[in-house]
Design a protein around this motif. Structure first.
Motif, PDB file in Angstrom:
ATOM      1  N   ASP A 158       0.813  -1.202   0.000  1.00 22.93           N
ATOM      2  CA  ASP A 158       0.000   0.000   0.000  1.00 22.93           C
ATOM      3  C   ASP A 158       0.852   1.260   0.000  1.00 22.93           C
ATOM      4  N   SER A 159       2.064   1.139   0.483  1.00 23.48           N
ATOM      5  CA  SER A 159       2.901   2.330   0.562  1.00 23.48           C
ATOM      6  C   SER A 159       4.359   1.904   0.618  1.00 23.48           C
ATOM      7  N   SER A 160       5.205   2.640  -0.045  1.00 22.44           N
ATOM      8  CA  SER A 160       6.641   2.396  -0.012  1.00 22.44           C
ATOM      9  C   SER A 160       7.343   3.736  -0.132  1.00 22.44           C
ATOM     10  N   GLN A 161       7.738   4.269   1.030  1.00 27.09           N
ATOM     11  CA  GLN A 161       8.311   5.607   1.069  1.00 27.09           C
ATOM     12  C   GLN A 161       9.601   5.574   1.876  1.00 27.09           C
ATOM     13  N   PRO A 162      10.553   6.426   1.544  1.00 26.00           N
ATOM     14  CA  PRO A 162      11.829   6.422   2.278  1.00 26.00           C
ATOM     15  C   PRO A 162      11.672   6.703   3.765  1.00 26.00           C
ATOM     16  N   ASN A 163      10.757   7.576   4.133  1.00 29.19           N
ATOM     17  CA  ASN A 163      10.616   7.954   5.538  1.00 29.19           C
ATOM     18  C   ASN A 163       9.383   7.340   6.195  1.00 29.19           C
ATOM     19  N   LEU A 164       8.931   6.231   5.684  1.00 33.84           N
ATOM     20  CA  LEU A 164       7.739   5.592   6.225  1.00 33.84           C
ATOM     21  C   LEU A 164       7.988   5.096   7.644  1.00 33.84           C
ATOM     22  N   THR A 165       7.027   5.319   8.531  1.00 40.37           N
ATOM     23  CA  THR A 165       7.115   4.865   9.914  1.00 40.37           C
ATOM     24  C   THR A 165       6.013   3.856  10.195  1.00 40.37           C
ATOM     25  N   ALA A 166       6.159   3.155  11.304  1.00 36.05           N
ATOM     26  CA  ALA A 166       5.140   2.172  11.692  1.00 36.05           C
ATOM     27  C   ALA A 166       3.795   2.864  11.921  1.00 36.05           C
ATOM     28  N   GLN A 167       3.823   4.059  12.519  1.00 34.57           N
ATOM     29  CA  GLN A 167       2.584   4.764  12.805  1.00 34.57           C
ATOM     30  C   GLN A 167       1.862   5.161  11.514  1.00 34.57           C
ATOM     31  N   VAL A 182       1.522  -4.665   8.258  1.00 38.71           N
ATOM     32  CA  VAL A 182       2.786  -5.406   8.247  1.00 38.71           C
ATOM     33  C   VAL A 182       3.872  -4.438   7.772  1.00 38.71           C
ATOM     34  N   PHE A 183       4.821  -4.157   8.663  1.00 40.93           N
ATOM     35  CA  PHE A 183       5.749  -3.054   8.410  1.00 40.93           C
ATOM     36  C   PHE A 183       7.194  -3.536   8.438  1.00 40.93           C
ATOM     37  N   ARG A 184       7.934  -3.122   7.434  1.00 38.00           N
ATOM     38  CA  ARG A 184       9.394  -3.240   7.414  1.00 38.00           C
ATOM     39  C   ARG A 184       9.909  -2.086   6.587  1.00 38.00           C
ATOM     40  N   GLU A 185      10.507  -1.143   7.246  1.00 38.03           N
ATOM     41  CA  GLU A 185      10.907   0.083   6.557  1.00 38.03           C
ATOM     42  C   GLU A 185      11.713  -0.225   5.303  1.00 38.03           C
ATOM     43  N   PRO A 186      11.325   0.330   4.157  1.00 38.87           N
ATOM     44  CA  PRO A 186      10.297   1.361   3.951  1.00 38.87           C
ATOM     45  C   PRO A 186       8.995   0.805   3.401  1.00 38.87           C
ATOM     46  N   HIS A 187       8.682  -0.458   3.699  1.00 34.89           N
ATOM     47  CA  HIS A 187       7.532  -1.118   3.095  1.00 34.89           C
ATOM     48  C   HIS A 187       6.394  -1.260   4.099  1.00 34.89           C
ATOM     49  N   GLY A 214      17.007   2.948   7.156  1.00 34.53           N
ATOM     50  CA  GLY A 214      17.354   4.259   6.639  1.00 34.53           C
ATOM     51  C   GLY A 214      16.781   4.508   5.271  1.00 34.53           C
ATOM     52  N   ALA A 215      16.893   5.749   4.835  1.00 35.29           N
ATOM     53  CA  ALA A 215      16.253   6.166   3.598  1.00 35.29           C
ATOM     54  C   ALA A 215      16.939   5.610   2.361  1.00 35.29           C
ATOM     55  N   ALA A 216      18.221   5.252   2.477  1.00 39.24           N
ATOM     56  CA  ALA A 216      18.944   4.829   1.283  1.00 39.24           C
ATOM     57  C   ALA A 216      18.512   3.442   0.813  1.00 39.24           C
ATOM     58  N   ASN A 217      18.093   2.618   1.752  1.00 38.02           N
ATOM     59  CA  ASN A 217      17.741   1.249   1.411  1.00 38.02           C
ATOM     60  C   ASN A 217      16.255   1.175   1.099  1.00 38.02           C
ATOM     61  N   PHE A 220      13.147  -4.155  -2.226  1.00 31.94           N
ATOM     62  CA  PHE A 220      12.064  -5.050  -1.840  1.00 31.94           C
ATOM     63  C   PHE A 220      12.608  -6.099  -0.877  1.00 31.94           C
ATOM     64  N   PRO A 221      11.807  -6.593   0.056  1.00 32.31           N
ATOM     65  CA  PRO A 221      12.289  -7.608   0.997  1.00 32.31           C
ATOM     66  C   PRO A 221      12.877  -8.816   0.279  1.00 32.31           C
ATOM     67  N   SER A 222      13.864  -9.426   0.939  1.00 31.69           N
ATOM     68  CA  SER A 222      14.525 -10.602   0.371  1.00 31.69           C
ATOM     69  C   SER A 222      13.654 -11.835   0.555  1.00 31.69           C
ATOM     70  N   GLN A 223      14.252 -13.013   0.326  1.00 27.94           N
ATOM     71  CA  GLN A 223      13.465 -14.248   0.369  1.00 27.94           C
ATOM     72  C   GLN A 223      12.821 -14.460   1.744  1.00 27.94           C
ATOM     73  N   HIS A 224      13.532 -14.167   2.817  1.00 21.87           N
ATOM     74  CA  HIS A 224      12.983 -14.289   4.165  1.00 21.87           C
ATOM     75  C   HIS A 224      13.397 -13.058   4.954  1.00 21.87           C
ATOM     76  N   ASP A 225      12.428 -12.288   5.371  1.00 23.43           N
ATOM     77  CA  ASP A 225      12.706 -11.102   6.165  1.00 23.43           C
ATOM     78  C   ASP A 225      11.748 -11.038   7.347  1.00 23.43           C
ATOM     79  N   HIS A 226      12.164 -10.288   8.362  1.00 21.37           N
ATOM     80  CA  HIS A 226      11.333 -10.119   9.553  1.00 21.37           C
ATOM     81  C   HIS A 226      10.530  -8.827   9.447  1.00 21.37           C
ATOM     82  N   PHE A 227       9.282  -8.909   9.881  1.00 22.04           N
ATOM     83  CA  PHE A 227       8.363  -7.782   9.774  1.00 22.04           C
ATOM     84  C   PHE A 227       7.680  -7.541  11.124  1.00 22.04           C
ATOM     85  N   GLN A 228       7.442  -6.290  11.400  1.00 23.02           N
ATOM     86  CA  GLN A 228       6.639  -5.919  12.565  1.00 23.02           C
ATOM     87  C   GLN A 228       5.166  -5.936  12.162  1.00 23.02           C
ATOM     88  N   VAL A 229       4.345  -6.615  12.944  1.00 20.67           N
ATOM     89  CA  VAL A 229       2.929  -6.771  12.614  1.00 20.67           C
ATOM     90  C   VAL A 229       2.098  -6.097  13.707  1.00 20.67           C
TER      91      VAL A 229
END
Length: 474
Positions: A158-167, A182-187, A214-217, A220-229
């Motif tokens: 739904d959103s992919s921004q460099p400064n995206l926060t969980a809130q 489901v959040f993993r900066e910047p996704h 950070g904003a530079a990265n 897209f998430p790799s094959q297995h990544d951890h996400f805050q839900v």
């Protein structure tokens, strides 16, 4: 012929007058019944302070509701009759009124005619309107989860921004009416409640600490990544689907508690986790308006998964085939019920009300009832499951599994997650507003502590789990 027609007309006129008189008599009888059902008796104040508690054997029924300055009253439809408790044996003051449930044939009439369907006061109605659609539920952090890319591909980004926060991610998913963020900066991903996010599958929280890349990265998430839900304030639409039992049950299951012990909260959880409506021995229009459709159904219809009751008389207890007995710390139960009486389901009593003469009178009447309610169900109840409110707070899902197994329902994982993520419901009081002073005097505490010990010993003698340690240091 003319004489016959004249006599027929006279007979018809007399019949109409007779039917009119019968109709008036019927309406008057209904009005008298209404007044008897909704009448509130006033307990005499005790200027000298608290009277010693009456013997527990004499406390088979709850006290009358109190009516005094500023104290709201909700008449309970089963407590119409009144009896006097004598002052012997430990001695309640003679003249205190303790109602007993009688004339059940009349009391079991449908209650929808006798109660309003609106909140108790205009102020509470305005508060409900101001509360908004999503403000009644809190945001919950589900945990840190390791998700494969194949799963992530099924979730809309739904959103992919460099400064995206969980809130901001939670806000986006809330706007899109989806219950999980489901959040993993910047996704940021939004989705429905799913067994993929079960508590059994979550990882250590520190594995999600690297999400702040950070904003530079912006990869897209790799094959297995951890996400805050996170659970947003949106209720999963699948959790809203509730119905009456498809087949009428031949057995009645009570959900019994002392007022203020969390009965409404547990009903909310049971309905979420089973998908079936709960019923009520009473009728509360406020609860009906907020989704408890079983309030309007006749309690003995067999269409509800369980039936709310606060009754503690032998006849009322023995009408149920089994029961979930919900017990809560009496100090918190008394304060919760006093808050409800003074300010409705969501409000709080003011300091002035806590300092008023109604509070000690309320405690002297309701504290013995807390004990007699539990003792009566332990004595006469059949097929009991004892649930402690505090255990339900500390271990929600295990306790819900026990309750649903007792109700012969096997909940789905999605239903359990719905209950966990929306556990507060509509009737959790906002904030932790308490009186600015300790409302319990030394004499009140001495009386309540004696009742706690009595109930604890009764539970132990029946091989039920004892009261939590926090009730009273042992």
């Amino acid at each position: 012929m003319a004489v016959a027609l004249c006599r027929l007309n006279c007979l018809l006129r007399r019949a109409r007058v007779l039917l009119l008189c019968l109709g008036i008599a019927y309406l008057m009888a209904g009005s008298v019944l209404l007044l008897q059902r909704s009448g509130v008796r006033v307990a005499h104040p005790n200027p000298a302070g608290l009277a010693p508690p009456p013997p527990l054997s004499a406390l088979a029924a709850p006290p009358t509701a109190l009516r005094a300055g500023g104290l709201g009253v909700r008449a309970r439809s089963r407590w119409a009759a009144v009896r006097h408790v004598s002052g012997g044996g430990g001695g309640a003051k003679a003249g205190r009124h303790w109602p007993a449930s009688q004339n059940l044939g009349v009391h079991h009439l449908h209650r929808r005619w006798f109660h309003s369907l609106l909140p108790e006061t205009p102020q509470q109605r305005a508060s409900v309107l101001r509360s908004g659609r999503h403000k009644v539920r809190n945001i919950h952090y589900r945990g840190c989860f390791k998700l494969p890319k194949s799963t992530i591909d099924k979730l809309a980004i739904d959103s992919s921004q460099p400064n995206l926060t969980a809130q901001s991610c939670i806000g986006t998913c809330t706007d899109k009416e989806l219950p999980l963020a489901v959040f993993r900066e910047p996704h940021c991903f939004c989705t429905w409640t799913s067994s993929l996010f079960s508590l059994n599958l979550q990882s250590d929280n520190h594995k999600c600490s690297g999400n702040d890349t950070g904003a530079a990265n912006v990869t897209f998430p790799s094959q297995h990544d951890h996400f805050q839900v996170y659970h947003t304030p949106v209720l999963d639409s699948r959790c809203k689907e509730r119905m009456f039992l498809p087949q009428r049950s031949s057995s009645l299951v009570a959900l019994s508690s002392f007022p203020g012990a969390g009965n409404t909260w547990v009903r909310h959880l049971i309905e979420l986790v089973t998908g079936y409506y709960t019923g009520s021995f009473y009728f509360d229009g406020t609860l009906y308006n907020r989704g408890f459709k079983g309030e309007k159904d006749y309690w003995k219809s067999g269409r509800s998964i369980c039936v709310k009751t606060h009754e503690s008389g032998q006849k009322e207890i023995e009408m149920f085939d089994s029961a979930v007995l919900l017990i809560r710390n009496p100090y918190r139960s008394l304060m919760a019920e006093f808050n409800r009486k003074c300010a409705g389901h969501l409000g709080h009593a003011t300091d002035a009300q806590w300092r008023s003469k109604e509070w000690p009178e309320f405690v002297s009447s309701y504290a013995p009832w807390w004990a007699s309610h539990a003792l009566s169900w332990l004595k006469w109840g059949r097929g009991l499951l004892v649930v402690h409110y505090e255990d339900l707070q500390a271990a929600l899902l295990p306790q819900l599994r026990l309750i649903t197994a007792f109700l012969n329902v096997t909940p789905t994982e999605e239903r359990l997650l719905c209950a966990h993520s929306n556990q507060d419901g509509y009737f959790k009081r906002s904030g932790a507003k308490h009186p600015s002073f300790d409302p319990f005097s030394a004499s009140m505490r001495k009386m309540i502590d004696s009742f706690i010990n009595t109930v604890d010993q009764a539970l132990q003698s029946r091989n039920f789990s004892r009261l939590p340690q926090e009730y009273l240091p042992r």
